[in-house]
Design an enzyme around this catalytic site. Structure first.
Site, PDB file in Angstrom:
ATOM      1  N   GLU A  44       0.831  -1.250   0.144  1.00  0.00           N
ATOM      2  CA  GLU A  44      -0.104  -0.036  -0.098  1.00  0.00           C
ATOM      3  C   GLU A  44       0.960   1.374   0.142  1.00  0.00           C
ATOM      4  O   GLU A  44       1.822   1.317   0.852  1.00  0.00           O
ATOM      5  CB  GLU A  44      -0.763  -0.033   1.198  1.00  0.00           C
ATOM      6  CG  GLU A  44      -2.238  -0.166   0.925  1.00  0.00           C
ATOM      7  CD  GLU A  44      -3.057   0.014   2.308  1.00  0.00           C
ATOM      8  OE1 GLU A  44      -4.039  -0.890   2.196  1.00  0.00           O
ATOM      9  OE2 GLU A  44      -2.915   0.848   2.969  1.00  0.00           O
TER      10      GLU A  44
ATOM     11  N   ASP B 185      -5.610  10.770   9.162  1.00  0.00           N
ATOM     12  CA  ASP B 185      -4.396  10.084   9.678  1.00  0.00           C
ATOM     13  C   ASP B 185      -4.181  10.770  11.092  1.00  0.00           C
ATOM     14  O   ASP B 185      -4.238  11.653  11.110  1.00  0.00           O
ATOM     15  CB  ASP B 185      -3.401  10.343   8.576  1.00  0.00           C
ATOM     16  CG  ASP B 185      -3.541   9.434   7.451  1.00  0.00           C
ATOM     17  OD1 ASP B 185      -3.466   8.184   7.779  1.00  0.00           O
ATOM     18  OD2 ASP B 185      -3.717   9.740   6.441  1.00  0.00           O
TER      19      ASP B 185
END
EC number: 4.2.1.20
Lengths: 268, 405
Positions: free
Chosen positions: A49, A60
């Site tokens: 990824e 995040d």
């Protein structure tokens, strides 16, 4: 069959759970990424990824935010990320690569332009965290004909109805977010993850990956008992940050963490 | 509502929060169910007589509504041209229009059983308005504010602390409003079970742009009646500053179907639109997706959000409410910009000529209104939303005069 589906089929035949590392492309500098991708494959990564840096990474935690900021200091764009995937493909035709990021860089490039460029680069999946299936019709219409799997997140808050809708839109695999929170959270409860992955399987035959908050070989092993893929990000990115002024040491250090996780997972 | 019109400008958004191609719901999966829960509660209570009666009573007795419309006669005379009227949102409790919305959302939070309130703030006005209602309802309150904004809005930071709120300094990205919003979203996604996120502007994921507009539309509803009472007619033009755009949409919305009323939203041109140092996405940006909705953004060719500049912290935001994006595209509203210098000049003018010290945000609207008025006849009227008062900006303006206060 997409490269991601093929990979999961191979793993199933070997009764092996996938290990999917996440790193931000261009962190701490653009030259680090491609050699690191190869090193991760060698250390046991089954799918990679690759984070597309974004200025406003709302989902995040601080670790991956700072990785985005470091990459953006080098001006790393979506074009650059695609170039890195192309370069990776020159010597690895098998390991699937999923781009993970936010919608806006893809939106600004244009869905069709992106889909074609991503296919040419050898991208296999796209996960845009801020794009629920309700808003995804146009993007899906662009990427699906190019054999790029749309990867969607499922969350602890997702109802059965939403699970069904998401699983119907997804291909390749689905990604269960194991905590209510942002990347790098540490309070994952394995019992809840087990219950939710079982619930998800009622809605789809797709492999179920689990990520967010897996920061040790022990947690990776626990997750491997209930998921088809263990996705690790912040723990790697944090180590990269510590080594950001010694980029030569990054690939071996990340390989070391992944090797330990690989061994722990394979004991399952 | 007249039905023969080709477009009902008040019909947006659709059931999924779209204003034409703008708006929508672009968030991570964890927030989808909570946002739906919020939408359901909002739709239910906006039809609930008891809720609306409580809201009206709070707006009257706690906020001090209706706020007056004031004919700035001397300003109009000295400036020349059209008559300028001011909708005095600066006279609300806490000194700006922001409280109209925080009162509404806090009542909703209470109905939904949420014990903890979070908010983002730029200039600090929304933070203060949130801390105020949280204090009154006895709710825990955390306000996210960029490091840069904390430094330039010290007084509001202290007010929030006095009110019992915790002010969290945000040091990521550009350290201003957009980063505070990112951080508030991160908090929300982590504490979603017990937390209500009070967004201060008409941006964010559905239902926020519609919900905040509906709470702010009291401004335009009152002003529409007040203007007819005072002048016997609707105004010829409306002017309001646009950062995220909540005071502007609050004024504009009840006038959208009044075809004779021209509408002007004034963005922050900072050092000038041609310098790139500004906060004017409608005038000089391009469409994209940020903070849960599709709208005009300040972004580079790679889709990265670029840093904005404005003397006014409340306008220093790279996006804008999706309804404004739609109104721009269909041509119902005009979006223009005023520079830092023009806003400052207007700040001084209104202060000296009318004895009203405006917020630097609202000074942008005044600056454009003065320009517009000179192009209009003496018999015409312009209604300006004076969205906030300038007390919070004293040290910013004093610093430009070389003073530290």
């Amino acid at each position: 069959m997409s490269r991601i589906s093929q990979r999961f089929k191979q793993l199933e035949e070997k009764s092996r759970v996938a290990l999917i590392p996440f790193v931000t492309a261009g962190d701490p500098g653009p030259e680090v990424t491609v050699p690191l991708m190869h090193a991760m494959v060698e250390a046991g990564a089954d799918i990679i990824e690759l984070g597309v840096p974004f200025s406003d990474p709302m989902a995040d935690g601080p670790v991956i935010q700072r990785a985005s900021e470091r990459a953006l200091e080098h001006g790393v764009s979506l074009h650059d990320v695609l170039a890195m995937v192309s370069q990776f493909r020159e010597s690895d035709a098998d390991t699937p690569v999923v781009l993970m990021g936010y919608l806006n860089p893809v939106e600004v490039m244009g869905y069709e332009t992106f889909a074609l460029a991503a296919q040419n680069a050898g991208v296999d999946g796209l996960l845009t965290v801020d794009l629920p299936p309700e808003e995804a019709d146009d993007l899906l219409a662009a990427i699906k004909p190019k054999d790029i799997d749309p990867i969607f997140l499922l969350a602890p808050t997702s109802s059965d109805e939403r699970m069904q809708r998401i699983c119907d839109a997804a291909s390749g695999f689905v990604y269960y977010v194991s905590v209510k929170g942002i990347t790098g959270s540490s309070h994952m409860a394995i019992g809840e993850v087990a219950a939710k992955t079982a619930q998800i399987r009622k809605h789809t035959a797709l492999p179920v990956g689990v990520g967010f908050g897996i920061n040790s070989a022990e947690k990776a092993q626990a997750v491997a008992q209930v998921g088809d893929a263990v996705i690790v990000g912040s723990v790697l990115v944090k180590r990269m940050e510590e080594l950001s002024d010694r980029p030569d040491e990054i690939a071996p250090a990340i390989a070391q963490i992944l090797t330990a996780m690989r061994q722990a997972i394979d004991l399952v | 509502m007249p039905t023969e019109k080709p477009i009902d400008f008040t019909s947006m958004p659709d059931s999924r929060g779209h204003f034409g191609p703008y708006g929508g719901l672009f968030v991570s999966e964890t927030l989808m169910e909570p946002l739906d829960e919020l939408r359901v509660a909002y739709e239910k209570y906006m039809q609930d007589e008891t809720f609306l009666a409580e809201l009206d009573a709070d707006l009257a007795n706690y906020v001090g509504r209706p706020s007056p419309v004031y004919h700035a006669e001397r300003l109009s005379r000295e400036n020349g041209g059209a008559q300028i009227y001011l909708k005095r949102e600066d006279l609300n409790h806490t000194g700006a229009h922001k409280v109209n919305n925080t009162i509404g959302q806090a009542l909703l939070a209470k109905r939904m059983g949420k014990q903890r309130i979070i908010a983002e703030t730029g200039a600090g006005q929304h933070g203060v308005a949130t801390a105020t209602v949280a204090a009154r309802l006895g709710l825990e309150c955390v306000v996210y504010m960029g490091e840069v904004d904390i430094a330039r809005q010290e007084a509001n930071v202290y007010r929030m602390k006095l009110l019992g709120a915790k002010v969290e300094s945000v040091s990521s990205g550009s350290k201003t409003l957009k980063d505070a919003l990112n951080e508030a979203m991160r908090d929300w996604v982590t504490n979603v079970d017990n937390t209500f996120y009070i967004i201060g502007t008409v941006a964010g994921p559905h239902p926020y742009p519609a919900m905040v507009r509906d709470f702010q539309a009291i401004i335009g509803r009152e002003a529409r009646e007040q203007m007819q009472r005072q002048t016997g007619a609707l105004p010829d033009a409306l002017v309001a500053c646009v950062g995220g755009g909540s005071n502007a949409i609050g004024l504009f919305y009840p006038f959208l179907n009044d075809e004779t009323v021209k509408i002007y939203g004034v963005e922050a041109a900072g050092d000038g639109l041609d310098t790139g140092r500004h906060a004017a996405p409608l005038c000089a940006g391009t469409p994209g997706v940020l903070h849960g909705n599709r709208t005009y953004l300040m972004e580079d060719a790679n889709g990265q959000i670029i840093e904005t500049h404005s003397i006014s912290a409340g306008l220093d935001y790279p996006g804008v409410g999706p309804e404004h994006a739609w109104l721009k595209d269909i041509g119902r509203a005009n979006y223009v910009a005023a520079t830092d210098d023009e806003a400052l000049a207007a700040f001084h003018t209104l202060t000296r000529v009318e004895g009203i010290i405006p917020a630097l945000e609202s000074s942008h609207a005044i600056a454009y209104a003065l320009k517009l008025a000179r192009e209009m006849d003496q018999g015409q009227t312009i209604l300006v939303n004076l969205s906030g008062r300038g007390d919070k900006d004293m040290h910013t303006v004093a610093a430009l005069d070389g003073l530290k206060i």
